[in-house]
Design a protein around this motif. Structure first.
Motif, mmCIF file in Angstrom:
data_model
loop_
_atom_site.group_PDB
_atom_site.id
_atom_site.type_symbol
_atom_site.label_atom_id
_atom_site.label_comp_id
_atom_site.label_asym_id
_atom_site.label_seq_id
_atom_site.Cartn_x
_atom_site.Cartn_y
_atom_site.Cartn_z
ATOM 1 N N TYR A 1 0.801 -1.237 -0.034
ATOM 2 C CA TYR A 1 -0.091 0.001 -0.113
ATOM 3 C C TYR A 1 1.010 1.210 -0.022
ATOM 4 O O TYR A 1 1.941 1.214 0.807
ATOM 5 N N VAL A 2 0.508 2.328 -0.910
ATOM 6 C CA VAL A 2 1.012 3.493 -0.990
ATOM 7 C C VAL A 2 0.104 4.482 -0.525
ATOM 8 O O VAL A 2 -1.059 4.625 -1.179
ATOM 9 N N ALA A 3 0.306 5.131 0.784
ATOM 10 C CA ALA A 3 -0.755 6.081 1.109
ATOM 11 C C ALA A 3 -1.122 7.193 0.078
ATOM 12 O O ALA A 3 0.034 7.804 -0.324
ATOM 13 N N ALA A 4 -2.460 7.383 0.022
ATOM 14 C CA ALA A 4 -3.069 8.487 -0.816
ATOM 15 C C ALA A 4 -2.739 9.688 -0.226
ATOM 16 O O ALA A 4 -2.698 9.744 1.249
ATOM 17 N N GLN A 5 -2.687 10.820 -1.028
ATOM 18 C CA GLN A 5 -2.671 12.168 -0.585
ATOM 19 C C GLN A 5 -4.188 12.453 -0.265
ATOM 20 O O GLN A 5 -4.842 12.666 -1.120
ATOM 21 N N ALA A 6 -4.700 13.064 0.731
ATOM 22 C CA ALA A 6 -5.945 13.435 1.155
ATOM 23 C C ALA A 6 -6.076 14.763 0.395
ATOM 24 O O ALA A 6 -4.909 15.465 0.630
ATOM 25 N N THR A 7 -7.208 15.000 -0.023
ATOM 26 C CA THR A 7 -7.592 16.370 -0.424
ATOM 27 C C THR A 7 -8.997 16.658 -0.291
ATOM 28 O O THR A 7 -9.706 15.781 -0.114
ATOM 29 N N TRP A 8 -9.252 17.756 -0.252
ATOM 30 C CA TRP A 8 -10.844 18.410 -0.156
ATOM 31 C C TRP A 8 -11.364 17.942 -1.749
ATOM 32 O O TRP A 8 -10.941 18.208 -2.592
ATOM 33 N N ILE A 9 -12.739 17.372 -1.333
ATOM 34 C CA ILE A 9 -13.465 16.834 -2.741
ATOM 35 C C ILE A 9 -14.699 17.615 -2.724
ATOM 36 O O ILE A 9 -15.431 17.765 -1.604
ATOM 37 N N TRP A 10 -15.386 17.586 -3.752
ATOM 38 C CA TRP A 10 -16.625 18.387 -4.023
ATOM 39 C C TRP A 10 -17.302 17.448 -5.382
ATOM 40 O O TRP A 10 -16.662 16.547 -6.069
ATOM 41 N N TYR A 11 -18.588 17.674 -5.574
ATOM 42 C CA TYR A 11 -19.342 17.435 -6.899
ATOM 43 C C TYR A 11 -18.419 18.149 -7.919
ATOM 44 O O TYR A 11 -18.361 19.047 -7.887
ATOM 45 N N PRO A 12 -18.074 17.218 -8.856
ATOM 46 C CA PRO A 12 -17.243 17.890 -10.090
ATOM 47 C C PRO A 12 -18.023 18.942 -10.714
ATOM 48 O O PRO A 12 -19.315 18.924 -11.265
ATOM 49 N N GLY A 13 -17.457 20.119 -10.905
ATOM 50 C CA GLY A 13 -18.009 21.378 -11.497
ATOM 51 C C GLY A 13 -18.578 22.381 -10.448
ATOM 52 O O GLY A 13 -18.581 23.562 -10.811
ATOM 53 N N ASP A 14 -18.864 21.884 -9.365
ATOM 54 C CA ASP A 14 -19.605 22.740 -8.364
ATOM 55 C C ASP A 14 -18.880 23.823 -7.797
ATOM 56 O O ASP A 14 -18.997 25.168 -7.740
ATOM 57 N N PHE A 15 -17.540 23.478 -7.356
ATOM 58 C CA PHE A 15 -16.564 24.410 -6.798
ATOM 59 C C PHE A 15 -16.188 25.430 -7.909
ATOM 60 O O PHE A 15 -16.205 26.811 -7.618
ATOM 61 N N GLU A 16 -16.010 24.947 -8.934
ATOM 62 C CA GLU A 16 -15.771 25.544 -10.168
ATOM 63 C C GLU A 16 -16.589 26.804 -10.530
ATOM 64 O O GLU A 16 -16.524 27.903 -10.995
ATOM 65 N N ILE A 17 -17.993 26.256 -10.421
ATOM 66 C CA ILE A 17 -19.184 27.391 -10.687
ATOM 67 C C ILE A 17 -19.419 28.432 -9.580
ATOM 68 O O ILE A 17 -19.259 29.585 -9.815
ATOM 69 N N TRP A 18 -18.964 27.738 -8.326
ATOM 70 C CA TRP A 18 -18.958 28.679 -7.113
ATOM 71 C C TRP A 18 -18.183 29.661 -7.293
ATOM 72 O O TRP A 18 -18.192 31.021 -7.159
ATOM 73 N N LEU A 19 -16.730 29.346 -7.562
ATOM 74 C CA LEU A 19 -15.653 30.202 -7.811
ATOM 75 C C LEU A 19 -16.048 31.230 -8.944
ATOM 76 O O LEU A 19 -15.651 32.497 -8.716
ATOM 77 N N ALA A 20 -16.334 30.773 -10.147
ATOM 78 C CA ALA A 20 -16.572 31.616 -11.145
ATOM 79 C C ALA A 20 -17.575 32.535 -10.920
ATOM 80 O O ALA A 20 -17.540 33.925 -11.233
#
Length: 741
Positions: free
Chosen positions: A40-59
């Motif tokens: 096992y190689v530990a994955a890097q945790a990251t913040w996740i969201w519904y794809p496109g939603d953060f982008e729409i909010w930021l836009a």
């Protein structure tokens, strides 16, 4: 605004992003959980969201920051919002219990195998065995997002997410079948620490000082030496009065207090000296600061605001004026690459699809920042239902499809297509439903047919340029449908594209004009010939060789055809000529056109340039004396032209698995540069007697012409006849060839 020490802290936050923000999206989750006991190689945790939603909010946040002389100036088109309720889940298999830390933006419930924990736990232990972790989040102000980190469990793009779980419970307490629910892989963008919350995103800043400041009777004219972008900072502000700031991309604009495009006003009531940072970032070179009453200040600086993305592409040559053009084009791209690829930094600071499409292409030869491309495509598309063209412009809808095709060709990544294919379908259905009885696109109420800023350019009837872009978009849909195994629609789109291409030539091609005519009105083709459809048909490879040569002679090199005065369409005109081997001609055009802007004082490239104008005439547009953008993304096209058609590098299969390099000097004595690819750079040096090349990945083909038989130590050179030669370039190996140009 009072001094904000927090602004300086952003720089630390974004130093981390400098390395990570160019990382490509991870591949789609294959549905297989990690097996405990396997390596096992530990994955890097990251913040996740519904794809496109953060982008729409930021836009939405970015595009509503525009002001015009202090007044709020929102976009012209419909803006969508993010989904407010989100369901995230991940199936895991653990060989031993594992503790996870939980961070959430919004109200949430955490479930394990369908059973909820009490309250809102920030730390839980997952027992050994097979389990489903589920987090349901509600948030209206920010995008619902989660960050979970354990020893082996980490939120990333392998988590699945939906905005409608279609779950219900019957009278016996049995939970419904949710197999009809559509799950997508989560979206992310390298918010890799718990305190790097997506809702707190801001661009990086760094202090910069002016190069000159001139005082004159209660005013201060500050010059930062070149076009720039950021927050003005007033040092040592004190007294009781008012300070007005008039921004200018030119000195003339800053001094025109009644007609400059942007300004700030600060009411001062301070007994002791204090620094103040303006609330909104602005574009400027000059700032004219007027002090009234008892207000005074000591000095002025700025906080330069930017997206930390590294320049990987490069270009140098024997022509110093061309080198300067490349440098200013690269700086123009740096300024207009922000949260998204925007048009201009003074106005509009909006996301226009036609502008962005060119930015994608230039980006592939400068930054190769894939997340910026994906973010921009997501923000432009928005959500269903489709009620208008993107930006309300018909041609801009079609550029959106073309951007997806290029994203796949340059990166080889199918993630975007797999995730957003349904939105591609619904947008294409909107276009197809708006065809007229003859199956052609024609402007309907609410449609803007843009094409270009050109005096007297007719938009009436069925414009050939729109049919050509629809044809290419249908070809893109056919390819993407095949990628997602939608074979029925792939065949339909392919046939529609073939039908449209046939109509393009049967209706618009004129043997008498040796070109595609501009439009058809009331069922009759017009006699008007413009450059637009003709030049696109060249690099789309829609013409046969005889037609290409005819169009080059009778359209592209014909001064009687209306000339193009925007860098926007000069981009495509010069690309068409390069595609036909006219690099020497194009080199002179670049030096005259972009060099002309530099001679007129440009420090970044403009929205429009007409050499016949003089002095302050250059700054006027839209009926306003300073309406023109002097830093416009579409002005940076030499980056793309020099990388693709002079260094000659382009992918021949997705993601540069195979690629070609066909260096063309075009009158230069020598040139060298780098073209970025997904996993390395391609370096090219070419002079009149020598070529050096090294590829970072994939298998390349170096193709060149030589008047004498070329030689190279340890190099296999294959003759193709007619003085044409080829060399296979393996990744990581450097090749050196002696030849005669």
């Amino acid at each position: 605004m009072n001094c904000r020490n927090a602004i300086f802290q952003r720089t630390i936050w974004f130093a981390l992003l400098l390395i990570t923000c160019t990382t490509q999206a991870q591949p789609l989750f294959n549905g297989e959980p990690h097996k405990g006991g396997a390596p096992y190689v530990a994955a890097q945790a990251t913040w996740i969201w519904y794809p496109g939603d953060f982008e729409i909010w930021l836009a939405n946040k970015m595009q509503n920051r525009r002001t015009e002389r202090g007044s709020f100036f929102p976009p012209f088109w419909k803006l969508d919002g993010h989904y407010v309720l989100m369901d995230f889940h991940k199936d895991v298999e653990l060989s031993e219990p594992e503790q996870i830390d939980v961070f959430v933006e919004g109200n949430y419930i955490l479930k394990l195998d369908g059973k909820g924990y009490e309250g809102t736990p920030q730390q839980v232990t997952i027992p050994a065995g097979k389990h489903r972790i589920n987090v349901k989040v509600f948030s209206t102000g920010n995008v619902p997002a989660i960050y979970i980190k354990g020893k082996t469990i980490a939120t990333d793009s392998s988590w699945l997410v939906t905005f409608e779980d279609k779950e219900w419970i019957d009278e016996t307490g049995k939970t419904s079948d949710i197999s009809a629910t559509t799950w997508l892989n989560a979206g992310s963008w390298n918010f890799n620490e718990p305190d790097q919350r997506p809702s707190q995103f801001k661009l990086a800043v760094k202090p910069q000082s002016p190069v000159a400041a001139t005082k004159n009777n209660g005013s201060l004219l500050v010059d930062f030496g070149k076009e720039t972008f950021g927050f003005i900072r007033l040092h040592g502000l004190q007294g009781n009065g008012k300070v007005s700031l008039y921004y200018g991309e030119s000195k003339e604009e800053a001094l025109a207090t009644g007609t400059c495009e942007t300004l700030d006003r600060v009411q001062v009531n301070l007994g002791s000296k204090k620094d103040s940072v303006m609330q909104l970032s602005k574009a400027f070179r000059f700032v004219n600061i007027q002090m009234e009453g008892g207000a005074s200040l000591d000095s002025v600086s700025m906080l330069y605001e930017y997206l930390p993305v590294a320049s990987r592409g490069s270009f140098r040559s024997s022509d110093e004026s061309l080198n300067k053009i490349w440098d200013v084009a690269a700086y123009t791209m740096q300024l207009t690459t922000r949260e998204f690829f925007i048009d201009g930094i003074k106005r509009d600071r909006w996301i226009w699809s036609g502008d962005a499409y060119q930015s994608y292409l230039m980006n592939y030869y400068l930054f190769f920042d894939v997340p910026s491309v994906s973010r921009t495509l997501m923000a432009l598309r928005g959500k269903d239902p489709v009620t208008s063209h993107i930006n309300t412009i018909m041609d801009y809808t079609f550029y959106w499809f073309l951007g997806i095709y290029d994203l796949y060709q340059y990166t080889g990544d199918k993630t975007f297509i797999r995730q957003f294919y349904p939105r591609m379908q619904s947008l294409m259905n909107y276009c197809l439903d708006r065809r007229n009885k003859d199956g052609l696109m024609q402007g309907l109420p609410g449609d803007w047919i843009f094409i270009d800023w050109a005096a007297g350019l007719s938009k009436k009837g069925e414009v050939s340029f729109e049919q050509l872009l629809l044809c290419r978009s249908l070809e893109t849909m056919a390819i993407c449908a095949g990628m997602v195994n939608d074979t029925k629609n792939a065949a339909m789109y392919k046939q529609l594209a073939a039908d449209m291409k046939a109509k393009l030539f049967s209706i618009y091609w004129s043997d008498a004009k040796n070109a595609l005519v501009h439009s058809r009105i009331d069922g009759k083709p017009t006699d008007n010939v413009t450059r637009y459809a003709n030049m696109f048909a060249i690099f789309f490879n829609y013409f046969n060789n005889e037609q290409k040569q005819a169009v080059k002679k009778h359209v592209l090199l014909n001064d009687s055809i209306q000339k193009i005065t925007t860098p926007y369409m000069r981009f495509y005109e010069l690309e068409a000529l390069c595609a036909m081997g006219e690099q020497k001609y194009v080199l002179n055009e670049m030096k005259n056109y972009w060099g002309g802007m530099l001679q007129a004082g440009a420090t970044s490239f403009w929205e429009e340039y007409n050499p016949s104008k003089q002095g302050a005439e250059h700054y006027a547009m839209y009926g306003r004396p300073f309406g023109k953008s002097l830093c416009h993304a579409w002005g940076a096209s030499p980056i793309y032209l020099l990388g693709k058609y002079y260094l000659g590098v382009q992918p021949t299969s997705p993601g540069y698995t195979t690629w070609t390099a066909e260096p063309v000097l075009g009158g230069l004595q020598w040139m060298e540069g780098k073209v970025p690819t997904p996993h390395g750079d391609i370096s090219v040096y070419c002079s009149t007697t020598q070529i050096k090349i090294k590829g970072g990945e994939g298998t390349g083909t170096l193709r060149f012409k030589s008047k004498t038989k070329p030689t190279g130590k340890g190099v296999v050179i294959n003759s193709k006849g007619d003085n044409l030669y080829e060399v296979t370039v393996e990744a990581g190996k450097e090749y050196e060839i002696k030849y005669k140009n």
